[in-house]
Design an enzyme around this catalytic site. Structure first.
Site, PDB file in Angstrom:
ATOM      1  N   GLY A  76      -7.864  10.233   9.074  1.00  0.00           N
ATOM      2  CA  GLY A  76      -8.591   9.259   9.392  1.00  0.00           C
ATOM      3  C   GLY A  76      -9.605   8.824   8.669  1.00  0.00           C
ATOM      4  N   ASP A 130     -12.968   9.495   7.053  1.00  0.00           N
ATOM      5  CA  ASP A 130     -14.375  10.639   6.890  1.00  0.00           C
ATOM      6  C   ASP A 130     -14.292  12.029   8.455  1.00  0.00           C
ATOM      7  OD1 ASP A 130     -15.008   9.641   4.300  1.00  0.00           O
ATOM      8  OD2 ASP A 130     -15.985   8.604   5.294  1.00  0.00           O
ATOM      9  N   ARG A 134       1.316  -0.935  -0.007  1.00  0.00           N
ATOM     10  CA  ARG A 134      -0.088   0.046  -0.041  1.00  0.00           C
ATOM     11  C   ARG A 134       1.087   0.991  -0.294  1.00  0.00           C
ATOM     12  NH1 ARG A 134      -5.369   0.153   0.496  1.00  0.00           N
ATOM     13  NH2 ARG A 134      -6.049   1.801   0.776  1.00  0.00           N
ATOM     14  N   ASP A 157      -7.969  14.180   6.525  1.00  0.00           N
ATOM     15  CA  ASP A 157      -6.247  14.021   6.950  1.00  0.00           C
ATOM     16  C   ASP A 157      -6.042  12.145   7.282  1.00  0.00           C
ATOM     17  OD1 ASP A 157      -8.969  12.863   8.857  1.00  0.00           O
ATOM     18  OD2 ASP A 157      -8.300  14.291  10.435  1.00  0.00           O
ATOM     19  N   ASN A 193     -12.772  15.312  -0.162  1.00  0.00           N
ATOM     20  CA  ASN A 193     -14.024  14.098  -0.312  1.00  0.00           C
ATOM     21  C   ASN A 193     -14.592  15.352   0.314  1.00  0.00           C
ATOM     22  OD1 ASN A 193     -14.353  12.198  -0.450  1.00  0.00           O
ATOM     23  ND2 ASN A 193     -14.263  11.429   1.246  1.00  0.00           N
ATOM     24  N   THR A 194     -15.463  14.274  -0.796  1.00  0.00           N
ATOM     25  CA  THR A 194     -17.483  14.600  -0.504  1.00  0.00           C
ATOM     26  C   THR A 194     -17.778  13.006  -0.101  1.00  0.00           C
ATOM     27  OG1 THR A 194     -19.278  15.168  -1.846  1.00  0.00           O
ATOM     28  CG2 THR A 194     -17.765  14.253  -2.556  1.00  0.00           C
ATOM     29  N   HIS A 195     -18.395  13.676   1.008  1.00  0.00           N
ATOM     30  CA  HIS A 195     -19.359  12.633   1.767  1.00  0.00           C
ATOM     31  C   HIS A 195     -20.801  12.208   1.643  1.00  0.00           C
ATOM     32  CE1 HIS A 195     -19.318   8.473   4.295  1.00  0.00           C
ATOM     33  NE2 HIS A 195     -20.292   9.214   4.992  1.00  0.00           N
TER      34      HIS A 195
HETATM   35  C1  GRF Z   1     -20.360   9.574  -4.026  1.00  0.00           C
HETATM   36  O1  GRF Z   1     -22.042   9.831  -3.522  1.00  0.00           O
HETATM   37  C2  GRF Z   1     -19.589   9.729  -2.730  1.00  0.00           C
HETATM   38  O2  GRF Z   1     -20.329  10.986  -1.303  1.00  0.00           O
HETATM   39  C3  GRF Z   1     -20.008   8.640  -2.556  1.00  0.00           C
HETATM   40  O3  GRF Z   1     -19.486   8.091  -3.775  1.00  0.00           O
HETATM   41  C4  GRF Z   1     -20.248   9.298  -4.223  1.00  0.00           C
HETATM   42  C5  GRF Z   1     -19.740   9.237  -5.708  1.00  0.00           C
HETATM   43  O4  GRF Z   1     -20.588   9.110  -7.071  1.00  0.00           O
HETATM   44  N1  GRF Z   1     -18.767   8.613  -1.649  1.00  0.00           N
HETATM   45  P1  GRF Z   1     -19.835  10.070  -8.430  1.00  0.00           P
HETATM   46  O5  GRF Z   1     -19.371   8.599  -8.350  1.00  0.00           O
HETATM   47  O6  GRF Z   1     -19.618  11.231  -8.606  1.00  0.00           O
HETATM   48  O7  GRF Z   1     -21.550   9.600  -9.962  1.00  0.00           O
END
Ligand code: GRF
Length: 206
Positions: free
Chosen positions: A149, A151, A71, A147, A113-115
């Site tokens: 961790g 999320d 990794r 970071d 990142n988007t969660h």
């Molecule tokens: C998003 O909703 C993100 O939060 C999650 O995976 C999805 C990715 O969607 N981790 P896309 O590949 O941008 O359509």
């Protein structure tokens, strides 16, 4: 039209459908947005996200974990590939790998990142499912700086999405994604145009 000389350079990392990537590609087509996607990186071949990059004429690279003995080697290779594009901002948009210390040393203060839940509730890859099964009435999406961790990094923005009584995992996931894309485009634009500070856990856009 040409972009302003100061257009920020964004590298987007994907593992799947790339709808968030597409939202960024669409937004950055307007020079006034203040950024352009200079490369797309993935951890696997054969995903729609890479097709979207190709359709937009954006260079792409693939760094599969299984191609490396460890990794750590993968983390270094990913870091090097991203660094080649000299990004001002790196965005994980559905990138399903946790990066390692080498990557964070290089990009930790500018890796977003988007969660798809309201963190710190329901981290991990099954956020909407876990939120639905828990029975929450409001969930949403969180944009944050990554970071070490999972999320856990400092939060840039959150958007709330009500859970409907008739939601299943698919309907809730899709409704979150609509709000998530809007939030991503709005706040990435603000970050690149206005800058930001991170003090402790608090992110401020002046
Ligand atoms: C998003 O909703 C993100 O939060 C999650 O995976 C999805 C990715 O969607 N981790 P896309 O590949 O941008 O359509």
């Amino acid at each position: 039209m040409t972009e302003p000389a100061s257009a920020a350079r964004i590298v987007v990392l994907v593992s799947g459908s790339g709808s968030n990537l597409q939202a960024l590609l669409d937004a950055t087509a307007d020079p006034a947005y203040g950024a352009r996607v200079v490369a797309v990186g993935a951890d696997r071949d054969g995903i729609a996200g890479l097709d979207r990059a190709a359709a937009a004429g954006v260079p792409a690279f693939v760094v599969p974990l299984k191609a490396y003995d460890s990794r750590e080697e993968w983390d270094r290779a990913l870091t090097d590939q991203v660094a080649e594009h000299r990004p001002d901002l790196v965005i994980s948009a559905g990138f399903l790998k946790l990066v390692g210390p080498h990557f964070l040393a290089a990009f930790g203060d500018r890796y977003l990142n988007t969660h798809n839940t309201l963190l710190p509730a329901f981290p991990g890859i099954h956020g909407p499912r876990d939120a639905l099964h828990y029975g929450v009435k409001i969930t949403g999406a969180t944009l944050f700086f990554v970071d070490a961790g999972m999320d856990t990094g400092p939060i840039v923005a959150q958007v709330a999405v009500p859970v409907r009584d008739d939601d299943d995992v698919e309907s809730l996931t899709e409704r979150i994604k609509v709000a998530e894309r809007g939030q991503l485009v709005e706040h990435v634009g603000r970050l690149v145009r206005e800058g930001w500070t991170i003090i402790g856990r608090k992110v401020t856009i002046p």
